[in-house]
Design a protein around this motif. Structure first.
Motif: not given
Length: 227
Positions: A146-150, A155-159, A200-202, A207-215
């Protein structure tokens, strides 16, 4: 006794006739072939024709295989927790790409067409996984969708997000340098996907879109579809 002698004499006579006939059938003159030293010195053996990449691949002995279409479906279902029998979107995509997925387990026939089909199916599984709060919590128990990418893509959260999905989908099959390289590649992908483009909104949707791509990238990798 006379009959036995007659039979032997007849046999010897027939063999003699056959021998004479064979000798007369042979050519009376033979061709005298002579080679000079220069002809031998100038002889060049025929060069071997280079093998194509396809020929070399077909001759390569491999000890691994590729999952077929049904095995890929069941593997993705098990890893994500998405039941294809009750998820109409997953089954729709599977039916669309089934003919483009591997039909057997021979890794040597795996083609780019197969990989595209695998990625499409993985994308739909990941859409269903990330859209389900219950299922995504199993893979990413501490990540806040539910949080924005910023706020959630530091870095730590991405890891943490990358390590969580690797553990869930690759099941400890990758380690050492290969693991480090995979983490770096996935981190670069996550940064790219979580950076908003024009109009595109930040926000949390990004965030959801980015996580779907990672998945999708992790689920469609060789570590999932190889036997």
């Amino acid at each position: 006794m006379n009959n036995k002698i007659a039979v032997k004499m007849t046999a010897i006579l027939m063999l003699g006739i056959l021998l004479v006939t064979f000798t007369h059938c042979m050519p009376s003159n033979t061709l005298d072939i002579k080679h000079t030293d220069s002809e031998y010195s100038n002889y060049t053996p025929p060069s071997s024709v280079p093998k194509s990449e396809e020929q070399e691949l077909n001759e390569t002995q491999v000890s691994v295989g590729i999952k077929n279409h049904e095995q890929i479906l069941q593997t993705m279902a098990t890893l994500t927790g998405v039941d294809p029998q009750t998820n109409n979107d997953v089954m729709r995509v599977y039916n669309e790409v089934a003919l483009s997925l591997p039909t057997g387990n021979d890794v040597k026939v795996f083609s780019p067409t197969h990989q595209i089909a695998v990625s499409k199916l993985a994308a739909q599984f990941c859409n269903s996984l990330v859209d389900s709060q219950t299922l995504r919590t199993v893979v990413w128990p501490t990540f806040n969708f539910g949080m924005a990418p910023g706020a959630e893509m530091a870095p730590a959260r991405r890891t943490d997000a990358i390590n969580s999905v690797i553990d869930a989908f690759w099941l400890g099959m990758v380690e050492g340098e290969e693991l480090v390289e995979a983490q770096l590649e996935l981190d670069a992908l996550l940064v790219q996907l979580s950076t908003p483009v024009a109009n595109e909104g930040n926000n949390s949707a990004l965030t959801v879109k980015a996580m779907k791509g990672l998945c999708t990238a992790t689920l469609s990798s060789a570590h999932v579809i190889l036997l």
